[in-house]
Design an enzyme around this catalytic site. Structure first.
Site, PDB file in Angstrom:
ATOM      1  N   GLU A  65       0.847  -1.193   0.000  1.00 42.92           N
ATOM      2  CA  GLU A  65       0.000   0.000   0.000  1.00 42.92           C
ATOM      3  C   GLU A  65       0.883   1.243   0.000  1.00 42.92           C
ATOM      4  O   GLU A  65       1.863   1.310   0.755  1.00 42.92           O
ATOM      5  CB  GLU A  65      -0.929  -0.009   1.220  1.00 42.92           C
ATOM      6  CG  GLU A  65      -1.762   1.228   1.422  1.00 42.92           C
ATOM      7  CD  GLU A  65      -2.605   1.584   0.198  1.00 42.92           C
ATOM      8  OE1 GLU A  65      -2.562   2.772  -0.203  1.00 42.92           O
ATOM      9  OE2 GLU A  65      -3.301   0.710  -0.340  1.00 42.92           O
ATOM     10  N   ASP A 118      -6.881   2.601  -8.030  1.00 48.56           N
ATOM     11  CA  ASP A 118      -7.202   3.989  -8.370  1.00 48.56           C
ATOM     12  C   ASP A 118      -7.300   4.108  -9.887  1.00 48.56           C
ATOM     13  O   ASP A 118      -6.350   3.777 -10.602  1.00 48.56           O
ATOM     14  CB  ASP A 118      -6.103   4.909  -7.829  1.00 48.56           C
ATOM     15  CG  ASP A 118      -6.521   6.369  -7.825  1.00 48.56           C
ATOM     16  OD1 ASP A 118      -7.282   6.773  -8.732  1.00 48.56           O
ATOM     17  OD2 ASP A 118      -6.091   7.114  -6.931  1.00 48.56           O
ATOM     18  N   LYS A 122      -8.060  10.510 -16.154  1.00 46.09           N
ATOM     19  CA  LYS A 122      -7.537  11.302 -17.274  1.00 46.09           C
ATOM     20  C   LYS A 122      -6.431  10.544 -18.012  1.00 46.09           C
ATOM     21  O   LYS A 122      -5.579   9.904 -17.400  1.00 46.09           O
ATOM     22  CB  LYS A 122      -6.996  12.637 -16.761  1.00 46.09           C
ATOM     23  CG  LYS A 122      -8.070  13.520 -16.136  1.00 46.09           C
ATOM     24  CD  LYS A 122      -7.487  14.810 -15.607  1.00 46.09           C
ATOM     25  CE  LYS A 122      -8.573  15.669 -14.955  1.00 46.09           C
ATOM     26  NZ  LYS A 122      -8.025  16.920 -14.380  1.00 46.09           N
TER      27      LYS A 122
END
Length: 211
Positions: A65, A118, A122
């Site tokens: 992480e 995630d 864009k």
């Protein structure tokens, strides 16, 4: 487990995340270091690996992480539960995978999960997404033959991109004929998966097998 406030998005290309993690001393981290290893890339708050470690005591679990406060919280919870088959590590997986896995006994890494990463919507941020061709190549190098990679996302273009990158690597073949798996093959769902399904929205899942 009390939730702590952390940034939802962390840019993995920032300078502070370009230092590779140090190799782990596996025999000091796990009570039984030679058990098969499940690697969870982007483990977030750790609900998945904490529950999996309690269900599958004959496996070791390693969560990676990039948000350090979450890692500290997961390992604190691990200690409270007295788990000796689970560890969470603060690192950038795209920088740290090779030094971490290269010191494993060959054949140890048998399962990998990348769940709801995630999306970085864009196009100019595409390099920030976790599943890059280099990461796929490193997993192909260190995953045991017959080992699996489980991918899922609630964002279809992310799931398609992950699927395509594993499909393009000759070290993997896709399990099953369906475009997407109708159910999670693992016994524990992530918080995001539960949230998505409760809203009645689709989850896009696929499993790859190491050739």
């Amino acid at each position: 487990m009390a939730k702590i406030r952390v940034r939802q998005h962390v840019n993995p290309l920032a300078d502070k995340y370009q230092t590779p993690a140090n190799p782990l001393e596996w025999d000091k981290i796990y009570g039984k270091p030679h058990q098969p290893l499940h690697l969870d890339i982007g483990c977030a708050r750790g609900k998945f690996i904490l529950e999996m470690a309690q269900l599958e005591t004959n496996w070791n679990f390693l969560g990676l992480e990039i948000r350090e406060p979450l890692v500290e919280d997961v390992n604190k919870r691990r200690d409270e539960l007295k788990l000796q088959n689970m560890h969470c590590l603060f690192c950038n997986a795209n920088i740290s995978l090779k030094p971490l896995l290269s010191c494993l006994v060959p054949g140890t890494l048998q399962r990998v999960s990348i769940q709801f990463p995630d999306p970085w919507f864009k196009n100019r941020h595409a390099k920030r997404r976790v599943v890059q061709p280099e990461l796929v190549s490193e997993l192909a190098e260190y995953l045991a033959p017959g080992g699996i990679v489980f991918l899922q996302s609630d964002i279809k273009f992310v799931a398609v991109e992950m699927r395509d990158r594993f499909s393009e690597n000759p070290g993997f073949f896709r399990q099953g004929d369906a475009e997407w798996l109708p159910e999670n093959p693992l016994p524990v769902a992530t918080e995001r998966e539960i949230f998505t399904l409760e809203k009645g929205e689709p989850v896009y899942r696929v499993v790859f097998v190491k050739s």
